[in-house]
Design an enzyme around this catalytic site. Structure first.
Site, PDB file in Angstrom:
ATOM      1  N   ARG A 161      63.159  70.043  55.804  1.00 23.20           N
ATOM      2  CA  ARG A 161      62.571  69.268  56.893  1.00 23.20           C
ATOM      3  C   ARG A 161      63.671  68.950  57.893  1.00 23.20           C
ATOM      4  O   ARG A 161      64.734  68.460  57.506  1.00 23.20           O
ATOM      5  CB  ARG A 161      61.979  67.959  56.360  1.00 23.20           C
ATOM      6  CG  ARG A 161      60.866  68.121  55.335  1.00 23.20           C
ATOM      7  CD  ARG A 161      60.612  66.791  54.640  1.00 23.20           C
ATOM      8  NE  ARG A 161      61.782  66.365  53.873  1.00 23.20           N
ATOM      9  CZ  ARG A 161      61.973  65.133  53.415  1.00 23.20           C
ATOM     10  NH1 ARG A 161      61.071  64.182  53.673  1.00 23.20           N
ATOM     11  NH2 ARG A 161      63.056  64.827  52.730  1.00 23.20           N
ATOM     12  N   LYS A 214      55.466  78.853  51.429  1.00 23.79           N
ATOM     13  CA  LYS A 214      55.878  78.048  52.589  1.00 23.79           C
ATOM     14  C   LYS A 214      54.759  77.935  53.618  1.00 23.79           C
ATOM     15  O   LYS A 214      54.470  76.841  54.119  1.00 23.79           O
ATOM     16  CB  LYS A 214      57.126  78.664  53.225  1.00 23.79           C
ATOM     17  CG  LYS A 214      57.621  77.952  54.497  1.00 23.79           C
ATOM     18  CD  LYS A 214      58.069  76.530  54.211  1.00 23.79           C
ATOM     19  CE  LYS A 214      58.566  75.810  55.467  1.00 23.79           C
ATOM     20  NZ  LYS A 214      59.802  76.371  56.027  1.00 23.79           N
ATOM     21  N   GLY A 267      54.569  69.222  66.216  1.00 23.59           N
ATOM     22  CA  GLY A 267      55.200  70.224  67.065  1.00 23.59           C
ATOM     23  C   GLY A 267      56.350  70.829  66.295  1.00 23.59           C
ATOM     24  O   GLY A 267      56.311  70.915  65.076  1.00 23.59           O
ATOM     25  N   CYS A 270      58.232  74.969  63.252  1.00 25.22           N
ATOM     26  CA  CYS A 270      57.647  75.461  62.001  1.00 25.22           C
ATOM     27  C   CYS A 270      56.124  75.384  61.984  1.00 25.22           C
ATOM     28  O   CYS A 270      55.459  76.415  62.017  1.00 25.22           O
ATOM     29  CB  CYS A 270      58.229  74.685  60.815  1.00 25.22           C
ATOM     30  SG  CYS A 270      59.965  75.061  60.490  1.00 25.22           S
ATOM     31  N   ARG A 340      61.411  72.466  70.458  1.00 28.14           N
ATOM     32  CA  ARG A 340      60.443  73.550  70.371  1.00 28.14           C
ATOM     33  C   ARG A 340      59.035  72.988  70.188  1.00 28.14           C
ATOM     34  O   ARG A 340      58.788  72.188  69.309  1.00 28.14           O
ATOM     35  CB  ARG A 340      60.795  74.485  69.203  1.00 28.14           C
ATOM     36  CG  ARG A 340      62.040  75.334  69.439  1.00 28.14           C
ATOM     37  CD  ARG A 340      62.397  76.141  68.218  1.00 28.14           C
ATOM     38  NE  ARG A 340      62.821  75.300  67.102  1.00 28.14           N
ATOM     39  CZ  ARG A 340      63.132  75.758  65.892  1.00 28.14           C
ATOM     40  NH1 ARG A 340      63.046  77.054  65.641  1.00 28.14           N
ATOM     41  NH2 ARG A 340      63.513  74.932  64.953  1.00 28.14           N
TER      42      ARG A 340
END
Length: 443
Positions: A161, A214, A267, A270, A340
């Site tokens: 994270r 994942k 956001g 990932c 991002r």
């Protein structure tokens, strides 16, 4: 394979995942050589500077570089000669023209490394890739490597994270390796033996299952976030309080309270791109209906941004033109400088396009925000950003913003009006200081 405590590891890619992984493995006692094609980034890391903000990483870098356990290079020939285990830690961003993952960096990593593999070697992917990618890369590597099939590939997804990357690397909540090779499994066990001895679950699967772990986890988390934000939409319409609703739901141990924080939505690099890539891959596999619900998960997330803008517009009389707006937050989450797919900057840019004078402040992400959004205005502090504001929007829940003094902030704004896009503030406290307080999912 050499003994675990002497195992030499290369980390391919020195972005967020790679640099964090390299520094943490050196801290664990391994000899680590990081490699990247970006000479400027490699030189920066050699000097002990991290090209992004991640709590605790600077210290690990500066502590381990002088020991010789941690080095960086641009030479794939050097890492092939050096390492017993190679970890692929490059990015898989979203393609510009679709929701699918861009695998060019993963493919390039294999293409650059494989021709230098002259002895039996273990390569393990850590990047998030569409299911089926690892099998293709294994064949590609065997075809390109002088050692052939003795260059073995496995897949071990990362679960870091952002803003907790160091902790999540040193103290993972599980380790997954997808392989049918005893040699690959042995190498990954050796890498994480300390954590395994401390009770961290170690799961061995086939490569396809490991690849799915994942993206499945991120899809579930995104769904949970969008669920509570959908309830926020309903709560607003019904006159309910989504924060009390979330609290009540959290006491059901089948649901829990994590990721039940209603607000502006997710956001970063990932969750958004991973759920879109997951949907794209499901379509390729002919099972698109199985993940069709993720389209609404994504849509709910985007609607939160539009709703935040609507609330701010209502507070200032229905029109942004000529108004002064303060946006607190640029990073997609606190304790990070990652912008991002930042909800905060998306909202700020949209409001600016509607004619407002928008000033942004963020404790860490200002340089990146300026580079990507030069049309916005930036201030060096929260108080300076708020000067003359007709409305303040709290869009990234930094501690500095959570603990802001409403009286002091009220002295510099034109109108005491605030939109709490993260439900991070105490409404009673702010209203008692004369602020008109609005938040998503609350009256």
């Amino acid at each position: 394979m050499v003994e675990a405590e002497r195992m030499r590891v290369s980390v391919i890619g020195t972005g967020y995942l790679g640099a964090t992984t390299a520094a943490c493995l050196a801290e664990m006692g391994f000899d680590v050589l990081g490699v990247d094609v970006d000479e400027a980034k490699v030189e920066m890391l050699r000097r002990g500077r991290v090209p992004f903000f991640e709590p605790g990483l600077d210290e690990l870098l500066t502590e381990n570089l002088p020991t010789g356990r941690l080095r960086f290079t641009t030479s794939f020939a050097e890492v092939a000669e050096f390492a017993d285990l190679h970890l692929i830690c490059v990015g898989t961003p979203q393609l510009d023209d679709s929701g699918a993952a861009d695998l060019s960096y993963v493919n390039s990593a294999v293409d650059r490394l494989a021709p230098h593999l002259h002895r039996p070697t273990v390569v393990v992917g850590r990047s998030t890739v569409p299911v089926g990618t690892a099998a293709t890369l294994a064949a590609r590597m065997a075809a390109l490597a002088p050692v052939g099939a003795e260059a073995e590939l496995g897949w071990s997804p990362e679960f870091l994270r952002e803003s907790f990357g160091v902790k999540d690397t040193l103290q993972p909540n599980r380790i997954v390796i997808g392989t049918d090779s005893p040699r690959v499994e042995k190498a990954v066990r050796a890498l994480w033996q300390q954590q395994i001895d401390e009770g961290v679950p170690f799961l061995v699967t086939d490569m396809q299952t490991a690849e799915l772990v994942k993206v499945s986890a991120n899809a579930f988390l995104a769904t949970k976030i969008s669920f509570i934000n959908a309830m926020a939409e309903v709560s607003e319409a019904a006159g309910a309080d989504v924060m009390k609703l979330a609290e009540a739901l959290s006491h059901d141990d089948r649901i829990g309270g994590k990721f039940l924080g209603p607000g502006l939505g997710f956001g970063g690099g990932c969750l958004p791109k991973d759920i879109r890539a997951f949907m794209a891959r499901a379509d390729e596999l002919g099972v698109e209906p199985a993940l069709s619900f993720l389209r609404e998960v994504d849509a709910i997330n985007q609607r939160r941004r539009a709703r935040t803008i609507d609330i701010a517009r209502q507070l200032i009389g229905g029109n942004f033109a000529g108004r002064t707006v303060t946006v607190l937050g640029a990073a997609f989450k606190p304790n990070s400088d990652d912008i991002r797919d930042s909800p905060a900057l998306d909202v700020a840019s949209t409001i600016a396009s509607l004619g407002a004078h928008v000033t942004v402040y963020d404790p860490q992400a200002m340089d990146r925000a300026r580079e990507e959004h030069p049309q916005l205005n930036y201030a060096p502090s929260m108080m300076e950003a708020a000067e003359g504001a007709d409305v303040v929007l709290l869009l990234t829940e930094w501690t500095e913003f959570r603990e802001a003094n409403p009286e002091k902030l009220g002295e510099v704004v034109t109108q005491r009006k605030i939109v709490d896009g993260r439900n991070a503030l105490d409404p009673t406290y702010w209203r008692s200081s004369g602020w008109i307080y609005r938040a998503l999912g609350r009256q």
